[in-house]
Design an enzyme around this catalytic site. Sequence first.
Site, PDB file in Angstrom:
ATOM      1  N   ARG A 140     -12.504  29.207   9.167  1.00  0.00           N
ATOM      2  CA  ARG A 140     -12.668  29.701   8.041  1.00  0.00           C
ATOM      3  C   ARG A 140     -13.561  28.573   7.317  1.00  0.00           C
ATOM      4  O   ARG A 140     -13.041  27.399   7.362  1.00  0.00           O
ATOM      5  CB  ARG A 140     -11.654  30.271   7.008  1.00  0.00           C
TER       6      ARG A 140
ATOM      7  N   GLU B 262       2.306  31.730   1.078  1.00  0.00           N
ATOM      8  CA  GLU B 262       2.025  32.917   1.953  1.00  0.00           C
ATOM      9  C   GLU B 262       1.654  32.672   3.476  1.00  0.00           C
ATOM     10  O   GLU B 262       1.093  31.421   3.659  1.00  0.00           O
ATOM     11  CB  GLU B 262       0.558  33.471   1.690  1.00  0.00           C
TER      12      GLU B 262
ATOM     13  N   ARG C 207       1.013  27.441   9.621  1.00  0.00           N
ATOM     14  CA  ARG C 207       2.039  27.509   8.492  1.00  0.00           C
ATOM     15  C   ARG C 207       3.264  27.733   8.826  1.00  0.00           C
ATOM     16  O   ARG C 207       4.127  27.187   8.391  1.00  0.00           O
ATOM     17  CB  ARG C 207       1.312  28.527   7.402  1.00  0.00           C
TER      18      ARG C 207
ATOM     19  N   SER D 119      -0.085  38.267   5.747  1.00  0.00           N
ATOM     20  CA  SER D 119      -0.322  39.250   4.886  1.00  0.00           C
ATOM     21  C   SER D 119      -0.312  40.678   6.001  1.00  0.00           C
ATOM     22  O   SER D 119      -1.111  40.678   6.844  1.00  0.00           O
ATOM     23  CB  SER D 119      -1.633  39.197   4.048  1.00  0.00           C
TER      24      SER D 119
ATOM     25  N   ARG E 197      -4.526  24.535   4.223  1.00  0.00           N
ATOM     26  CA  ARG E 197      -5.662  25.308   4.049  1.00  0.00           C
ATOM     27  C   ARG E 197      -6.830  24.540   4.851  1.00  0.00           C
ATOM     28  O   ARG E 197      -7.322  23.589   4.498  1.00  0.00           O
ATOM     29  CB  ARG E 197      -6.184  25.241   2.680  1.00  0.00           C
TER      30      ARG E 197
END
Length: 427
Positions: free
Chosen positions: A262, A349, A391, A352, A277
């Site tokens: 990403r 988070e 994560r 999801s 991130r």
Amino acid sequence: MFDLKWIRENPDAFDRAMRRRGLEPQSATVLDLDARRREAQTQLQEMQSRRNAASKEIGQKKQAGDDAGAEALKQEVSQLKQSLSETEERERQLARELEEVLSGLPNAPADDVPDGEDESANVVVRSWGDTDRFGFTPRQHFELGESLAMMDFEDAAKLAGSRFVVLRGGLARLHRAIAQFMIDVHVTENGYEEVVPPFLVNSKTLYGTGQLPKFGEDLFQTTEGYWLIPTAEVPLANLAADKILHAEDLPQRYTALTPCFRAEAGAAGKDTRGMLRQHQFEKVELVSVTHPDRSWDELERMTGCAEDILQRLEIPYRVVALSAGDMGFAARKTYDIEVWLPGQELYREISSCSNCGPFQALRMQARFRAAGEKATAPVHTLNGSGVAVGRALIAVVENHQQADGSIAVPAALRPYMGGAEVISPDG
């Protein structure tokens, strides 16, 4: 993507859905383009019918010796050809404009999704685990990783730049153990089929799941035109693209452990320290292709599968229902699972889980047919992280840290770590 027939029949509901997403009403624009495109299609059909009839009449006129009538019909056919060409181009242009508008609109939120513009309107559904279990001040993952000499951001920056990491020794093995543990559980216990998909995909594939055309700046593209996958959801969901599945074969459940890439174009200044991130990370993805009648049950099941992983890793977490303004582009309803990070004293988070309804299926042309029926209908697609490996590593390191800076290995991971119970500076 939306079903045009549904928008024609429910323009007010469509506009309400877009308002909940923070957009102005869209039905007037969509229906105007749709009406003009359908008018052009009707004109095309009428002109084609007249051209075919006139072409037959030319021969009849010639046989009857009416050369003047035949010549007049030839001129009419010639004019019709020109008009057909112009109308066909107008119809194609209107179709392109309509697709451009529709492809840029997010999915309609489900009725029970909380209203709100951003994460401040999210609703905590449930929580699990003890967030206050330390008799010392816990440190953040990058402080622990660097003190162990197993998490190296300087060498990563030298090799690639910012938002990368080099893992070494015990933490590298822990990272691998977490990934293998999760994929094993989802395959052997949760009924997902393991898939190794391409990590490079074409533009059509990204369009199918909703990343293109709107979010191209968040992706990495090669000089040959391929795109690096931002998540395995992209290739896994597209396994159903351009297919008509049998209803009795649903649901189809897939899982994959893949790298994800990403650009983080909108993340300047956010989480610049540590591994939270990054441009490159690994994730265990879950994707379900289901019958529309069962997709809501499938969402609860998928979320439960991800929660079970965190419980086995002994990581406190909470499940949050996202508001309409905070959901991803393709989602109808999303549960975020947020893990407790004691070093930050925050929930962050890690997964999801989303039901996209028919939104992606309409873009991908993914359909199903019930036994004995001729008609087809769009499948429903769901996706979720089961969970993000990096994560999860952060969460294990922070929640299982010990006062001396070592990391206790959760019992569920020890078989993947050669029986090791602790990761310490001495290796």
